[in-house]
Scaffold this motif. Structure first.
Motif, PDB file in Angstrom:
ATOM      1  N   PHE A   1       0.826  -1.202   0.000  1.00  0.00           N
ATOM      2  CA  PHE A   1       0.000   0.000   0.000  1.00  0.00           C
ATOM      3  C   PHE A   1       0.867   1.262   0.000  1.00  0.00           C
ATOM      4  CE2 PHE A   1      -1.570   3.341   2.874  1.00  0.00           C
ATOM      5  CZ  PHE A   1      -2.597   3.840   2.095  1.00  0.00           C
ATOM      6  N   LEU A   2       1.925   1.267   0.808  1.00  0.00           N
ATOM      7  CA  LEU A   2       2.790   2.448   0.891  1.00  0.00           C
ATOM      8  C   LEU A   2       3.509   2.699  -0.429  1.00  0.00           C
ATOM      9  CD1 LEU A   2       4.230   1.927   4.482  1.00  0.00           C
ATOM     10  CD2 LEU A   2       2.594   3.683   3.758  1.00  0.00           C
ATOM     11  N   PHE A   3       3.924   1.617  -1.106  1.00  0.00           N
ATOM     12  CA  PHE A   3       4.510   1.804  -2.437  1.00  0.00           C
ATOM     13  C   PHE A   3       3.493   2.453  -3.366  1.00  0.00           C
ATOM     14  CE2 PHE A   3       7.906  -1.409  -1.523  1.00  0.00           C
ATOM     15  CZ  PHE A   3       8.977  -0.679  -2.010  1.00  0.00           C
ATOM     16  N   GLN A   4       2.265   1.971  -3.354  1.00  0.00           N
ATOM     17  CA  GLN A   4       1.233   2.521  -4.221  1.00  0.00           C
ATOM     18  C   GLN A   4       0.949   3.982  -3.891  1.00  0.00           C
ATOM     19  OE1 GLN A   4      -1.890  -0.341  -3.374  1.00  0.00           O
ATOM     20  NE2 GLN A   4      -1.599  -1.333  -5.360  1.00  0.00           N
ATOM     21  N   SER A   5       1.111   4.340  -2.624  1.00  0.00           N
ATOM     22  CA  SER A   5       0.841   5.715  -2.187  1.00  0.00           C
ATOM     23  C   SER A   5       2.020   6.642  -2.447  1.00  0.00           C
ATOM     24  CB  SER A   5       0.513   5.736  -0.687  1.00  0.00           C
ATOM     25  OG  SER A   5      -0.583   4.897  -0.407  1.00  0.00           O
ATOM     26  N   GLY A   6       3.141   6.082  -2.919  1.00  0.00           N
ATOM     27  CA  GLY A   6       4.313   6.903  -3.179  1.00  0.00           C
ATOM     28  C   GLY A   6       5.197   7.128  -1.965  1.00  0.00           C
ATOM     29  N   GLU A   7       4.892   6.459  -0.853  1.00  0.00           N
ATOM     30  CA  GLU A   7       5.707   6.587   0.363  1.00  0.00           C
ATOM     31  C   GLU A   7       6.777   5.490   0.354  1.00  0.00           C
ATOM     32  OE1 GLU A   7       3.427   7.363   4.027  1.00  0.00           O
ATOM     33  OE2 GLU A   7       1.634   7.328   2.775  1.00  0.00           O
ATOM     34  N   VAL A   8       7.751   5.660  -0.519  1.00  0.00           N
ATOM     35  CA  VAL A   8       8.709   4.591  -0.786  1.00  0.00           C
ATOM     36  C   VAL A   8       9.563   4.276   0.438  1.00  0.00           C
ATOM     37  CG1 VAL A   8      10.662   3.906  -2.220  1.00  0.00           C
ATOM     38  CG2 VAL A   8       8.740   5.147  -3.233  1.00  0.00           C
ATOM     39  N   ASP A   9      10.066   5.289   1.115  1.00  0.00           N
ATOM     40  CA  ASP A   9      10.918   5.044   2.291  1.00  0.00           C
ATOM     41  C   ASP A   9      10.159   4.286   3.371  1.00  0.00           C
ATOM     42  OD1 ASP A   9      13.031   6.312   1.069  1.00  0.00           O
ATOM     43  OD2 ASP A   9      12.642   8.267   2.014  1.00  0.00           O
ATOM     44  N   SER A  10       8.918   4.702   3.628  1.00  0.00           N
ATOM     45  CA  SER A  10       8.105   4.002   4.635  1.00  0.00           C
ATOM     46  C   SER A  10       7.779   2.584   4.185  1.00  0.00           C
ATOM     47  CB  SER A  10       6.809   4.775   4.896  1.00  0.00           C
ATOM     48  OG  SER A  10       7.079   6.050   5.434  1.00  0.00           O
ATOM     49  N   ALA A  11       7.571   2.417   2.878  1.00  0.00           N
ATOM     50  CA  ALA A  11       7.287   1.086   2.345  1.00  0.00           C
ATOM     51  C   ALA A  11       8.469   0.153   2.576  1.00  0.00           C
ATOM     52  CB  ALA A  11       6.967   1.178   0.854  1.00  0.00           C
ATOM     53  N   ARG A  12       9.666   0.653   2.354  1.00  0.00           N
ATOM     54  CA  ARG A  12      10.855  -0.173   2.564  1.00  0.00           C
ATOM     55  C   ARG A  12      11.031  -0.541   4.034  1.00  0.00           C
ATOM     56  NH1 ARG A  12      14.479   3.489  -1.623  1.00  0.00           N
ATOM     57  NH2 ARG A  12      13.838   2.370  -3.536  1.00  0.00           N
ATOM     58  N   VAL A  13      10.696   0.384   4.911  1.00  0.00           N
ATOM     59  CA  VAL A  13      10.762   0.079   6.347  1.00  0.00           C
ATOM     60  C   VAL A  13       9.785  -1.041   6.691  1.00  0.00           C
ATOM     61  CG1 VAL A  13      10.289   0.981   8.663  1.00  0.00           C
ATOM     62  CG2 VAL A  13      11.576   2.366   7.027  1.00  0.00           C
ATOM     63  N   ALA A  14       8.579  -0.972   6.135  1.00  0.00           N
ATOM     64  CA  ALA A  14       7.581  -2.019   6.387  1.00  0.00           C
ATOM     65  C   ALA A  14       8.074  -3.375   5.888  1.00  0.00           C
ATOM     66  CB  ALA A  14       6.257  -1.656   5.724  1.00  0.00           C
ATOM     67  N   MET A  15       8.682  -3.395   4.713  1.00  0.00           N
ATOM     68  CA  MET A  15       9.198  -4.664   4.184  1.00  0.00           C
ATOM     69  C   MET A  15      10.375  -5.170   5.011  1.00  0.00           C
ATOM     70  SD  MET A  15       7.031  -5.152   1.803  1.00  0.00           S
ATOM     71  CE  MET A  15       7.652  -6.549   0.878  1.00  0.00           C
ATOM     72  N   GLU A  16      11.235  -4.269   5.456  1.00  0.00           N
ATOM     73  CA  GLU A  16      12.338  -4.664   6.339  1.00  0.00           C
ATOM     74  C   GLU A  16      11.809  -5.253   7.640  1.00  0.00           C
ATOM     75  OE1 GLU A  16      14.571  -1.105   6.834  1.00  0.00           O
ATOM     76  OE2 GLU A  16      15.583  -1.240   4.890  1.00  0.00           O
ATOM     77  N   ASP A  17      10.772  -4.639   8.185  1.00  0.00           N
ATOM     78  CA  ASP A  17      10.170  -5.157   9.417  1.00  0.00           C
ATOM     79  C   ASP A  17       9.568  -6.544   9.179  1.00  0.00           C
ATOM     80  OD1 ASP A  17      10.875  -2.872  10.761  1.00  0.00           O
ATOM     81  OD2 ASP A  17       8.891  -1.928  10.624  1.00  0.00           O
ATOM     82  N   ALA A  18       8.972  -6.732   8.004  1.00  0.00           N
ATOM     83  CA  ALA A  18       8.409  -8.046   7.684  1.00  0.00           C
ATOM     84  C   ALA A  18       9.501  -9.109   7.676  1.00  0.00           C
ATOM     85  CB  ALA A  18       7.700  -7.997   6.329  1.00  0.00           C
ATOM     86  N   VAL A  19      10.644  -8.785   7.055  1.00  0.00           N
ATOM     87  CA  VAL A  19      11.763  -9.728   7.049  1.00  0.00           C
ATOM     88  C   VAL A  19      12.265  -9.972   8.463  1.00  0.00           C
ATOM     89  CG1 VAL A  19      14.139 -10.080   6.275  1.00  0.00           C
ATOM     90  CG2 VAL A  19      12.451  -9.121   4.701  1.00  0.00           C
TER      91      VAL A  19
END
Length: 271
Positions: free
Chosen positions: A171-189
């Protein structure tokens, strides 16, 4: 506290006097006292029955709303399936099919939001995530984000936590919040890093991450995530499953888009 004790002491003393003097009382007074006791007992019993009935009706009402929410969520899932079918073969559907799907999605998403507000404790994190995705598809990003944030606050198993965070990252990638999106994916890992048994889930997370980065034009990061996905799949303790995932990625269209002229295995120096 002292006044409560005095009140109870006075009541006890009054009741004791009545009991001690009951035999000496005239029959008329005995009848009045017994009638009063019976009336109090009946009134108290009626009040208790009414309270129990009220609470029972409240629970029944909540569970009825819970069922209605489940039915609404199923309708949203059905719409997602129809939308996926249309995207896979658009020539078989009317030109305005997407708009018709969104009309239904908007209606059911609003119903779901209303129900969630009324039975909050009975709503699962998956339902918040499903509603969030529906609102995201409708470009209602503020509502979608609030739903995703509720879903991410709950904690359960590492796999479930990672699944929710992957959805939020998308969702964050789609919203253009790329940095926050990467943090979410890092947290998932990170949630999946506690056990070697979760290598396949980590690989799947990196694969999705690579796809999102590629879709939004970040080729170098996509390459790194793709190679990490291959590495995790190769470490899968379920060897056959891991090998099939590696083969699938090696033959995927995503690989051809990320590495048009090179073998991704040769790109490991990116790390």
């Amino acid at each position: 506290m002292i006044s409560d004790i005095n009140w109870w002491s006075d009541l006890t003393e009054w009741a004791t006097k009545i009991v001690n003097n009951f035999e000496a009382m005239p029959e008329k007074d005995k009848f009045v006292i017994l009638t009063g006791i019976v009336s109090v007992f009946i009134s108290t019993s009626s009040a208790l029955i009414s309270l129990i009935s009220y609470r029972q009706k409240g629970r029944e009402g909540a569970y009825a709303l819970r069922k209605q929410l489940s039915d609404t969520m199923q309708k949203i899932l059905d719409l997602n399936m129809e939308s996926a079918k249309r995207n896979n073969d658009p020539d078989k559907y009317p030109r305005n099919f997407g708009g018709l799907i969104n009309d239904q999605r908007r209606f059911h998403a609003r119903v779901a939001l209303s129900l969630m507000g009324r039975i909050g404790p009975l709503v699962s994190r998956w339902e918040y995530q499903l509603a969030a995705r529906a609102f995201a598809d409708l470009s209602d990003l503020d509502t979608a984000k609030s739903m995703y944030l509720i879903a991410t606050k709950s904690r359960s198993s590492p796999v479930e936590d990672a699944t929710v965070l992957r959805g939020y990252g998308r969702f964050l990638f789609q919203s253009g919040e790329v940095d926050s999106a990467r943090v979410a994916m890092e947290d998932a890992v990170a949630y999946l890093s506690e056990s070697d048994n979760l290598a396949h889930e980590r690989g799947f997370t990196y694969e999705l991450w690579a796809e999102h980065e590629l879709d939004f034009g970040y080729l170098e990061v996509s390459q790194k995530c793709f190679n990490l996905a291959l590495r995790e799949y190769s470490d899968d303790l379920w060897v056959h499953r891991g090998a099939k995932s590696v083969e699938r990625l090696e033959l995927s269209d995503m690989k051809r888009r990320i590495f048009p002229d090179q073998d991704p295995v040769s790109q490991m120096e990116l790390f």
